[in-house]
Design an enzyme around this catalytic site. Structure first.
Site, PDB file in Angstrom:
ATOM      1  N   GLY A  93       0.802  -1.219   0.000  1.00 17.30           N
ATOM      2  CA  GLY A  93       0.000   0.000   0.000  1.00 17.30           C
ATOM      3  C   GLY A  93       0.832   1.265   0.000  1.00 17.30           C
ATOM      4  N   HIS A 100      10.045   6.211   4.059  1.00 15.70           N
ATOM      5  CA  HIS A 100       9.615   6.803   5.326  1.00 15.70           C
ATOM      6  C   HIS A 100       9.255   5.699   6.296  1.00 15.70           C
ATOM      7  CE1 HIS A 100       6.223   6.461   2.542  1.00 15.70           C
ATOM      8  NE2 HIS A 100       5.467   6.174   3.587  1.00 15.70           N
ATOM      9  N   HIS A 102       6.860   4.852   9.425  1.00 13.45           N
ATOM     10  CA  HIS A 102       5.695   5.249  10.215  1.00 13.45           C
ATOM     11  C   HIS A 102       6.010   4.955  11.681  1.00 13.45           C
ATOM     12  CE1 HIS A 102       2.718   5.526   6.825  1.00 13.45           C
ATOM     13  NE2 HIS A 102       3.618   4.744   6.249  1.00 13.45           N
TER      14      HIS A 102
HETATM   15  P1  5GP Z   1       2.707   5.037   2.697  1.00 16.16           P
HETATM   16  O1  5GP Z   1       1.333   4.473   2.450  1.00 16.16           O
HETATM   17  O2  5GP Z   1       3.386   5.468   1.425  1.00 16.16           O
HETATM   18  O3  5GP Z   1       3.569   4.114   3.527  1.00 16.16           O
HETATM   19  O4  5GP Z   1       2.507   6.281   3.621  1.00 16.16           O
HETATM   20  C1  5GP Z   1       2.433   7.596   3.154  1.00 16.16           C
HETATM   21  C2  5GP Z   1       1.896   8.421   4.288  1.00 16.16           C
HETATM   22  O5  5GP Z   1       2.161   9.774   4.009  1.00 16.16           O
HETATM   23  C3  5GP Z   1       0.393   8.271   4.506  1.00 16.16           C
HETATM   24  O6  5GP Z   1       0.143   7.826   5.828  1.00 16.16           O
HETATM   25  C4  5GP Z   1      -0.154   9.680   4.229  1.00 16.16           C
HETATM   26  O7  5GP Z   1      -1.221  10.017   5.084  1.00 16.16           O
HETATM   27  C5  5GP Z   1       1.073  10.547   4.447  1.00 16.16           C
HETATM   28  N1  5GP Z   1       1.103  11.774   3.655  1.00 16.16           N
HETATM   29  C6  5GP Z   1       0.853  11.885   2.324  1.00 16.16           C
HETATM   30  N2  5GP Z   1       0.989  13.167   1.930  1.00 16.16           N
HETATM   31  C7  5GP Z   1       1.346  13.868   3.036  1.00 16.16           C
HETATM   32  C8  5GP Z   1       1.627  15.255   3.262  1.00 16.16           C
HETATM   33  O8  5GP Z   1       1.589  16.096   2.364  1.00 16.16           O
HETATM   34  N3  5GP Z   1       1.948  15.612   4.542  1.00 16.16           N
HETATM   35  C9  5GP Z   1       2.010  14.686   5.551  1.00 16.16           C
HETATM   36  N4  5GP Z   1       2.329  15.169   6.773  1.00 16.16           N
HETATM   37  N5  5GP Z   1       1.745  13.385   5.371  1.00 16.16           N
HETATM   38  C10 5GP Z   1       1.417  12.984   4.133  1.00 16.16           C
END
Ligand code: 5GP
Ligand code: ZN
Length: 113
Positions: A93, A100, A102
């Site tokens: 996902g 990054h 989490h």
């Molecule tokens: P992934 O699904 O790629 O592991 O997580 C990406 C995360 O980045 C998601 O939890 C989403 O809510 C967060 N995210 C996406 N765009 C932004 C943004 O512009 N600012 C912040 N603070 N978080 C973001």
């Protein structure tokens, strides 16, 4: 990367509030938290995901993990506990293709979906 949202945040283009930072990474709260505390630890250097990492990235990766601990201290959850993890590729996902971590906390995480 010019069009990468996390590179733009790291460069300070959006004025995002920084929770903690070190030489290698910055931390800021997730825009759509799925736990009471949900913060992202993002390396300053663009790398698509953990799948791209190699031995040359060890210092950066260590810097990210140590920053996870700093985030927990800043948020006051270093004793109650926290979880950190990363997504790689479509089945995970992953939506932002800049590595990054989490960091989740503030609730019993075993109850998280
Ligand atoms: P992934 O699904 O790629 O592991 O997580 C990406 C995360 O980045 C998601 O939890 C989403 O809510 C967060 N995210 C996406 N765009 C932004 C943004 O512009 N600012 C912040 N603070 N978080 C973001
Ligand atoms: Zn980037």
């Amino acid at each position: 990367m010019d069009d990468c949202i996390f590179c733009k945040i790291v460069r300070g283009e959006f004025g995002t509030t920084i929770v903690a930072e070190n030489e290698y990474a910055v931390a800021f709260d997730d825009i759509a938290p799925i736990a009471p505390m949900h913060t992202l630890v993002v390396p300053r250097r663009h790398i698509e995901s953990m799948a791209e990492a190699n031995a040359e990235d060890l210092a950066m990766l260590s810097g990210c993990l140590l920053l996870v601990n700093d985030v927990a201290r800043v948020k006051g959850i270093e004793t109650s506990g926290y979880r950190a993890g990363f997504n790689v590729g479509p089945d995970s996902g992953q939506t932002v293709f800049h590595l990054h971590f989490h960091v989740f906390g503030g609730q019993r995480l075993r109850d998280m979906a």
